[in-house]
Scaffold this active site. Sequence first.
Site: not given
Ligand code: 13P
Length: 253
Positions: A9, A11, A95, A97, A167, A173, A213
């Site tokens: 992903n 982003k 997601h 976010e 997740e 992150g 992560s």
């Molecule tokens: P990270 O791997 O940067 O923690 O992000 C995970 C994520 O949100 C994947 O959709």
Amino acid sequence: MRKPIIAGNWKLFKNALEAIELVTILKREFCDVEGVDIVVCPVFVVLRDVYECLMESNIGVGAQDLYWEDSGAFTGEVSAPLIKDAGAQYVIIGHSERRQFFGETNQTVNKKIKAALKHNLTPIICVGEVLAEREAGQTMDVLKKQCEESLAGLTNEEMVKCVIAYEPVWAIGTGKTATPAQAEEAHKYIRGLLVKQFSEDVGQSVRIQYGGSVKPDNIKELMAQPDVDGALVGGASLKSDSFSAIVKGAIPA
Ligand code: 13P
């Protein structure tokens, strides 16, 4: 046996040039890789460029969101037919976010899943608790509500076409991965929910990715868990060496 699936992903990162540069390397890296589905999810405006670069490869392309109507007066939105037309086979839905910053709810997630399925896109449906919920011992209740509401009204045939991504929001992150045991506990619970909501067969067939992560040095222990079928990777999917190591670490022995 569920085939592992690793998705990157991206982003809000990578313009067209950067995206092409990355997938050109990945295409070469993965040309002999078998036994794992590989997906990259760029921003909408570079979907087609990425798709064209990956046409003769074993890497699939996904979008990061969609709108549930096919067309109409919905300024700024992008629909399933448009994503499909740009070359996507997958779409990330719900997601954290999007839930946190853009008002996504289980109800909008549900509409988006149905729109994706209608147009033969594979939804990657995200669920997961925030830190306060985990600390309050509410993780399983949160997952139950997210799954029940987001997946409401799907038929068994539709559900087996979906991928779920667990997740935990506190692991995204932050460099703080869930332990393999914490991931397994949640994945096993989600699989149990699918068995109850759909059927034993559906529960055993649906692939559940872990996200938060994921790095080259923790992919193997995560994949060793019986109910972890892959990963949804953020930061580490932006560089060819780390994404490649994660994909290779997920190939079944
Ligand atoms: P990270 O791997 O940067 O923690 O992000 C995970 C994520 O949100 C994947 O959709």
